[in-house]
Motif scaffolding. Structure first.
Motif, PDB file in Angstrom:
ATOM      1  N   GLU A 255       0.814  -1.214   0.000  1.00 12.49           N
ATOM      2  CA  GLU A 255       0.000   0.000   0.000  1.00 12.49           C
ATOM      3  C   GLU A 255       0.851   1.269   0.000  1.00 12.49           C
ATOM      4  N   ARG A 258       1.447   2.726  -3.402  1.00 12.54           N
ATOM      5  CA  ARG A 258       0.369   3.548  -3.950  1.00 12.54           C
ATOM      6  C   ARG A 258       0.376   4.943  -3.363  1.00 12.54           C
ATOM      7  N   PRO A 273     -10.384   2.616  -4.421  1.00  8.89           N
ATOM      8  CA  PRO A 273      -9.769   1.482  -3.738  1.00  8.89           C
ATOM      9  C   PRO A 273     -10.830   0.629  -3.067  1.00  8.89           C
ATOM     10  N   ALA A 277      -8.619  -0.742   1.964  1.00  4.76           N
ATOM     11  CA  ALA A 277      -7.337  -0.180   1.523  1.00  4.76           C
ATOM     12  C   ALA A 277      -6.798   0.845   2.510  1.00  4.76           C
ATOM     13  N   ARG A 280      -5.360  -0.841   5.640  1.00  5.87           N
ATOM     14  CA  ARG A 280      -4.079  -1.505   5.337  1.00  5.87           C
ATOM     15  C   ARG A 280      -2.968  -0.474   5.177  1.00  5.87           C
ATOM     16  N   LEU A 281      -3.283   0.636   4.513  1.00  5.32           N
ATOM     17  CA  LEU A 281      -2.285   1.696   4.346  1.00  5.32           C
ATOM     18  C   LEU A 281      -1.841   2.228   5.698  1.00  5.32           C
ATOM     19  N   LYS A 571      -5.353   7.003  -2.933  1.00  7.55           N
ATOM     20  CA  LYS A 571      -4.662   7.118  -1.639  1.00  7.55           C
ATOM     21  C   LYS A 571      -5.645   7.038  -0.483  1.00  7.55           C
ATOM     22  N   SER A 572      -6.861   6.559  -0.765  1.00  3.30           N
ATOM     23  CA  SER A 572      -7.913   6.409   0.243  1.00  3.30           C
ATOM     24  C   SER A 572      -8.377   7.747   0.800  1.00  3.30           C
TER      25      SER A 572
END
Length: 677
Positions: A255, A258, A273, A277, A280-281, A571-572
């Motif tokens: 992640e 990204r 995403p 996501a 997790r990032l 990038k969420s």
């Protein structure tokens, strides 16, 4: 006189001798009429003012015990006089008598409530907070700690070049100490613009580096053109650079890749995403910091949190709650201009629940500290009346004091007459305008373009946007550096930096509004031409095209905003993605670009759905997309001669079919005619 001659020990001796002559209230035991009451009250007022001034001086010299008898007498004479009581509290604390100091505060608080029905004022609350913070650096009986032999706060070595911040430095040193003993720490520093938050953080960061800590900075930038998650792009990039190449590649394959590579080709960026996501990032950010902190202590500084996007604030909260060992996180933000919004307030509330968190408020400098700062800045000792005038006009804001001091130094002696003659500004805007008055048109335009670019300004971008080559641009920048407005960024010869955000904001306000869109368009054209900087081009380009308004091609602006929205979503940062895509749809609608608007709405529906599961805020988007799809479908079914533009292309049919399927899936009752290619 002794203070004016910079002989503080002599001044303290004089204060102690004079105050020692006082035995009680003026006129006590005498019979007098009402006409004498004001005279005796004035004499008592002089005694109280002398006690407050003497206490401030004694504490600064590390000799608080010398003025305690006079202060205790004054406090007994005026039990509700807040400055006197606050001075007694602060002086007791500085003398190591924290329990007595807090007992005085409690007694005054109760008396104010019972007799006047009010709470303690700011001066009393500040004194209480100061005592509480001083206690952190004193020995705690029975508590094993590396700080057991820490010096009392009164003997903490002053920080060279940092005026009036000894207490705050002591608190941050204590927070920092935890990382060097296997613990962790979190601190948030707030204060008004220009009060010295960044300077304080730089001092602590320098001390940490001297002790071999790994210092990582993330700086939030103002403006819609700033890439989402920008402080974390900087911070995580720095952390990864500290790892071996193989470890770095391992992290980039997940992640974090990204997050850092969001400026790559659009084909590599998914529109939205998956739901996990962002978590997790965030977890990978925690894990990579943990990996680096296992090698040596880590100090992570995130500055200017008031400009952070929502996703960046959420990551700050996540990391604060899951701090790895040997890690310190310090955040800084303005407490006004702008005021903290909902998301920032939520982050601060989450941070406040972290055990051991420290919240430090930087207040203004007092008159003595202002005088010291003026002397440090100009090499001249201001006359006492001039120092008081400067303090009154600047409200003790260090940035304003510095700017005003430089103007006064250019004018000659630092006297009260000089302050009046120069026309002391009430805000830094007046100071900046005064400095800009000496610039020629070319330098002024260069400065205004730079202010629109941001606090950090790439030389190639600035030169291109102003139609200059780099050497000519550097020549024009020289007077700006001499005026303290815009100078080289530390450690980066290719970038210029404004001395302070307040300077940049003030310059922006001097730019005539009719010229601003054209300047934004020139910046956008140059950005696209040179692809400047290592940050995401898409979001910066979209902002400047949007700010260019009708001067920019609407199709180009819409497409740039869509790309920016996709990068934010990758990038969420779904809040930023929705904002970019809504702007794109508005631009396309205003320009009657139906196909482009519909394709934008299709992506916006997906983002809104991810955020709210197609809740109420998605209804307007769905309805607009349905209407557009119907209109475009009718145009496709109409005979070619009835359409001014002829038959629509196959891409139009594809968009209609795609939108129709999407809307049907989300609104089962919707019926659309089925377009054919």
């Amino acid at each position: 006189m002794a203070l004016a001659q910079r002989r503080p020990e002599v001044a303290l001796d004089a204060y102690v001798q004079a105050l020692g002559l006082w035995r009680g209230s003026a006129g006590e035991g005498l019979g007098y009429g009402t006409s004498a009451m004001s005279i005796f009250a004035g004499l008592d007022g002089e005694f109280f003012a002398g006690c407050v001034a003497a206490a401030e001086l004694a504490v600064s010299l590390g000799r608080p015990e010398r003025v305690l008898p006079a202060l205790q007498l004054a406090a007994s004479m005026a039990p509700l006089h807040e400055p006197v009581q606050a001075s007694l509290i602060a002086t007791l604390g500085a003398a190591g008598q924290q329990a007595q100091a807090l007992a005085v505060f409690q007694a005054v608080r109760v008396r104010l409530a019972e007799e006047l029905g009010i709470d303690p004022g700011p001066v009393l609350r500040t004194a209480q907070q100061r005592v509480l913070e001083e206690s952190l650096v004193r020995v705690a009986d029975g508590q094993p700690s590396a700080a057991r032999h820490a010096a009392p706060v009164a003997t903490v070595q002053p920080v060279v070049g940092l005026v009036g911040r000894a207490g705050e430095v002591a608190v941050l040193r204590r927070v920092l100490e935890s990382a060097f003993s296997g613990g962790r720490g979190l601190a948030v520093v707030d204060g008004e613009p220009g009060v010295g938050k960044t300077r304080l953080l730089e001092e602590i960061a320098a001390e940490a580096e001297q002790r071999d800590a790994f210092v990582v900075w993330g700086r939030c930038l103002e403006g819609e053109g700033t890439p989402s998650m920008w402080p974390w792009v900087q911070a995580v990039g720095t952390v990864l650079d500290a790892l071996p190449a193989t470890a770095r590649q391992k992290w980039l394959a997940g992640e974090l890749g990204r997050l850092l590579n969001s400026g790559e080709e659009d084909a590599a960026v998914p529109a939205v995403p998956d739901g996990g996501a962002q978590f997790r990032l965030f977890e990978q950010v925690v894990a990579v910091i943990d990996e680096v902190s296992a090698l040596r202590p880590v100090l992570l500084v995130i500055d200017d949190l008031q400009w952070a996007d929502v996703a960046s604030l959420e990551l700050f909260s996540h990391l604060a709650a899951r701090l790895p060992d040997d890690t310190i996180v310090i955040g800084a933000l303005r407490d006004r201009a702008p005021m903290p919004g909902t998301e920032l307030s939520r982050m601060l509330a989450a941070a406040s629940r972290v055990p051991g968190q420290r919240r430090i408020h930087l207040g203004p400098l007092n008159p003595a500290e202002v005088a010291e700062l003026v002397h440090d800045e100009t090499g001249q000792a201001p006359a006492p009346d001039a120092a008081h005038s400067i303090h009154a006009c600047t409200a003790g804001n260090p940035f304003f004091v510095r700017e005003l001091s430089r103007l006064l130094a250019d004018d000659g002696a630092l006297t009260e007459e000089a302050v009046a003659r120069v026309g002391v500004p009430s805000s830094v805007l007046d100071v900046v305008r005064d400095r800009m008055a000496a610039l020629d048109d070319g330098a002024r335009e260069l400065l205004q373009v730079a202010a629109l670019i941001g606090r950090d300004v790439g030389l190639r971008l600035l030169a291109g946007a102003t139609g200059l080559d780099v050497p000519s641009c550097l020549d024009r920048l020289e007077p700006l550096g001499a005026l303290g407005l815009l100078g080289p960024a530390p450690g980066d010869p290719y970038t210029m930096r404004f001395a302070h955000d307040l300077v940049r904001e003030s310059v922006t306000q001097t730019t005539p509004r009719p010229r601003t869109p054209g300047l934004h368009l020139r910046i956008a054209d140059t950005l696209e031409r040179i692809n400047s900087g290592g940050e995401s081009l898409a979001e910066r380009l979209a902002y400047h095209l949007w700010a260019a308004g009708p001067l920019a091609d609407p199709a180009r602006t819409t497409q740039a905003l869509v790309r920016a929205g996709r990068h934010a979503a990758a990038k969420s940062a779904l809040d930023a993605a929705e904002r970019q895509l809504r702007s794109a749809a508005q631009v396309a609608r205003a320009a009657t670009l139906a196909e482009l608007e519909l394709s934008t709405l299709f992506q916006l529906i997906a983002v809104v759905g991810m955020r709210e599961m197609y809740g109420a805020s998605a209804v307007d988007v769905l309805e607009r997309a349905e209407q557009l799809a119907r209109d475009l479908a009718r145009e496709l079914e109409a005979p070619p001669s009835s359409s001014p533009a002829g038959s629509r292309s196959a891409s139009t049919a594809t968009v209609c079919c795609r939108a129709g399927c999407s809307i049907r899936a989300r609104r089962p009752a919707t019926r659309l005619c089925t377009p054919t290619a």
